[in-house]
Design a protein around this motif. Structure first.
Motif, PDB file in Angstrom:
ATOM      1  N   THR A  94       0.958  17.499   2.384  1.00  0.00           N
ATOM      2  CA  THR A  94       0.831  16.230   1.662  1.00  0.00           C
ATOM      3  C   THR A  94       2.155  15.471   1.684  1.00  0.00           C
ATOM      4  OG1 THR A  94      -0.901  17.149   0.261  1.00  0.00           O
ATOM      5  CG2 THR A  94       0.199  15.178  -0.554  1.00  0.00           C
ATOM      6  N   HIS A 119       2.404  13.823   4.960  1.00  0.00           N
ATOM      7  CA  HIS A 119       1.527  12.642   4.971  1.00  0.00           C
ATOM      8  C   HIS A 119       2.224  11.451   4.309  1.00  0.00           C
ATOM      9  CE1 HIS A 119      -1.886  10.002   4.330  1.00  0.00           C
ATOM     10  NE2 HIS A 119      -1.578   9.993   3.041  1.00  0.00           N
ATOM     11  N   HIS A 120       2.846  11.663   3.144  1.00  0.00           N
ATOM     12  CA  HIS A 120       3.500  10.562   2.436  1.00  0.00           C
ATOM     13  C   HIS A 120       4.641   9.967   3.264  1.00  0.00           C
ATOM     14  CE1 HIS A 120       1.128  10.785  -1.129  1.00  0.00           C
ATOM     15  NE2 HIS A 120       1.548  11.995  -1.479  1.00  0.00           N
ATOM     16  N   HIS A 160       0.845  -1.201   0.000  1.00  0.00           N
ATOM     17  CA  HIS A 160       0.000   0.000   0.000  1.00  0.00           C
ATOM     18  C   HIS A 160       0.882   1.255   0.000  1.00  0.00           C
ATOM     19  CE1 HIS A 160      -2.830   3.086   1.179  1.00  0.00           C
ATOM     20  NE2 HIS A 160      -2.062   3.351   2.213  1.00  0.00           N
ATOM     21  N   ALA A 161       1.891   1.271   0.846  1.00  0.00           N
ATOM     22  CA  ALA A 161       2.772   2.438   0.930  1.00  0.00           C
ATOM     23  C   ALA A 161       3.509   2.669  -0.384  1.00  0.00           C
ATOM     24  CB  ALA A 161       3.765   2.258   2.079  1.00  0.00           C
ATOM     25  N   ALA A 165       2.475   1.807  -3.366  1.00  0.00           N
ATOM     26  CA  ALA A 165       1.570   1.939  -4.511  1.00  0.00           C
ATOM     27  C   ALA A 165       1.361   3.380  -4.956  1.00  0.00           C
ATOM     28  CB  ALA A 165       0.215   1.300  -4.180  1.00  0.00           C
ATOM     29  N   ASP A 166       1.617   4.335  -4.095  1.00  0.00           N
ATOM     30  CA  ASP A 166       1.416   5.733  -4.455  1.00  0.00           C
ATOM     31  C   ASP A 166       2.647   6.265  -5.192  1.00  0.00           C
ATOM     32  OD1 ASP A 166      -0.254   8.361  -3.711  1.00  0.00           O
ATOM     33  OD2 ASP A 166       1.897   8.776  -3.621  1.00  0.00           O
ATOM     34  N   PRO A 167       2.458   6.947  -6.322  1.00  0.00           N
ATOM     35  CA  PRO A 167       3.602   7.440  -7.101  1.00  0.00           C
ATOM     36  C   PRO A 167       4.533   8.376  -6.325  1.00  0.00           C
ATOM     37  CG  PRO A 167       1.581   7.640  -8.383  1.00  0.00           C
ATOM     38  CD  PRO A 167       1.180   7.222  -7.005  1.00  0.00           C
ATOM     39  N   MET A 168       3.987   9.216  -5.466  1.00  0.00           N
ATOM     40  CA  MET A 168       4.843  10.138  -4.700  1.00  0.00           C
ATOM     41  C   MET A 168       5.664   9.381  -3.663  1.00  0.00           C
ATOM     42  SD  MET A 168       4.590  13.144  -5.910  1.00  0.00           S
ATOM     43  CE  MET A 168       4.241  12.524  -7.552  1.00  0.00           C
ATOM     44  N   ARG A 169       5.044   8.396  -3.019  1.00  0.00           N
ATOM     45  CA  ARG A 169       5.786   7.612  -2.023  1.00  0.00           C
ATOM     46  C   ARG A 169       6.830   6.744  -2.708  1.00  0.00           C
ATOM     47  NH1 ARG A 169       0.484   7.641   0.548  1.00  0.00           N
ATOM     48  NH2 ARG A 169      -0.055   5.568  -0.231  1.00  0.00           N
TER      49      ARG A 169
END
Length: 116
Positions: free
Chosen positions: A59, A62-63, A25-26, A28-32
């Motif tokens: 934000t 948050h990431h 999950h962590a 999966a986000d492009p920024m993370r």
């Protein structure tokens, strides 16, 4: 009389608390994923401000928190700077090869999209 204050310590999951679905999950986000790629490319821990993301400061915070709380990175304070490093040893022990494969796939995707 001097007052000694304790260093700021951030909560991190123990190795035995890290779960595959949370790591995925962590990541999966492009920024993370971008944060993880930059940390993996560096030879030392980086501050949050060393990694520029095209999002607001809140934000970005948050990431980094999602990555820390899911066991992907370790954050420590050095003075006023919050230092970030990959928990490569923990991730490798729990999920052998996962981080390297994800980083390789992200690099391949970047090359493929650049060719379009």
């Amino acid at each position: 009389m001097t007052t000694v204050t304790s260093p700021r310590v951030l909560a991190h999951p123990g190795r035995d608390e890290i779960r595959l679905e949370n790591v995925l999950h962590a990541l999966a986000d492009p920024m993370r994923l971008r944060v993880v790629r930059e940390l993996a490319a560096g030879e030392a821990d980086l501050t949050c401000s060393d990694i520029e993301l095209p999002v607001t400061k809140s934000t970005t915070t948050h990431h980094f928190r999602v990555l820390r709380e899911n066991g992907v990175i370790r954050q420590t304070y050095q003075g006023t700077a919050k230092m970030n490093g990959l928990r490569r040893d923990d991730l490798e022990a729990l999920f052998p090869g996962l981080l390297d494969r994800v980083l390789e796939a992200a690099e391949a995707q970047e090359r493929r999209l650049a060719d379009d």
